[in-house]
Write a protein that holds these residues in place. Structure first.
Motif, mmCIF file in Angstrom:
data_model
loop_
_atom_site.group_PDB
_atom_site.id
_atom_site.type_symbol
_atom_site.label_atom_id
_atom_site.label_comp_id
_atom_site.label_asym_id
_atom_site.label_seq_id
_atom_site.Cartn_x
_atom_site.Cartn_y
_atom_site.Cartn_z
ATOM 1 N N ALA A 39 10.403 5.569 29.113
ATOM 2 C CA ALA A 39 12.173 6.198 29.418
ATOM 3 C C ALA A 39 12.540 7.091 30.302
ATOM 4 N N LYS A 42 11.162 10.752 29.406
ATOM 5 C CA LYS A 42 10.228 10.893 28.356
ATOM 6 C C LYS A 42 9.061 10.886 28.851
ATOM 7 N N SER A 61 7.469 1.769 17.189
ATOM 8 C CA SER A 61 9.171 1.659 17.257
ATOM 9 C C SER A 61 8.950 0.186 18.342
ATOM 10 N N LYS A 85 17.367 -2.413 21.833
ATOM 11 C CA LYS A 85 17.897 -2.353 21.504
ATOM 12 C C LYS A 85 18.030 -1.293 22.620
ATOM 13 N N GLU A 87 17.221 1.814 22.593
ATOM 14 C CA GLU A 87 16.427 2.792 23.378
ATOM 15 C C GLU A 87 15.084 2.236 24.148
ATOM 16 N N ASP A 88 14.993 0.975 24.187
ATOM 17 C CA ASP A 88 13.944 0.418 24.728
ATOM 18 C C ASP A 88 14.497 0.307 26.156
ATOM 19 N N THR A 89 15.267 0.905 26.629
ATOM 20 C CA THR A 89 15.689 0.937 28.070
ATOM 21 C C THR A 89 14.984 1.997 28.613
ATOM 22 N N SER A 118 24.604 -0.504 25.382
ATOM 23 C CA SER A 118 25.126 -0.441 23.662
ATOM 24 C C SER A 118 26.664 -1.214 23.658
#
Length: 118
Positions: A39, A42, A61, A85, A87-89, A118
């Motif tokens: 990500a 990250k 996760s 979600k 955050e899975d991007t 989102s």
């Protein structure tokens, strides 16, 4: 071993995608296959892995949401991703491990981008 990944794209939160990764070349000695993701900003994260016997391992996760599977005869691994979600991007990379005698060689796919809005 060459890996070709596909299936990424843009999806709204709650949507689904299925990633595919097909191996070609010296596939007879492939053992584990799986997916990592990176990500923005990250570190790379192991998402899921599957052994040649079908044993699976998931990141906390995604455990309970994503499903990894493989078709050994087709040397293909899949990652089913429902309930996505934001955050899975990430860019998702598939890999395949090949064992030659006692040495493990890892091959990587080119990466496929998953964007969850989102």
């Amino acid at each position: 071993v060459q890996l070709q990944a596909s299936g990424g794209g843009l999806v709204q939160a709650g949507g689904s995608l299925r990633l595919s990764c097909a191996a070609s070349g010296s596939t007879f000695s492939i053992t584990a296959m799986g997916w990592y993701r990176r990500a923005p900003g990250k570190q790379r994260e192991l998402v899921a892995a599957i052994s040649s016997r079908g044993s699976t391992n998931y990141a906390d996760s995604v455990k309970g949401r994503f499903t990894i599977s493989r078709v050994n005869g087709k040397n293909t691994v899949y990652l089913q991703m429902p309930s996505l979600k934001p955050e899975d991007t990430a860019v998702y990379y598939c890999y395949a491990d090949r064992v030659v005698v006692t040495t493990t060689f890892r091959s990587w796919g080119q990466g496929t981008l998953v964007t969850v809005s989102s």
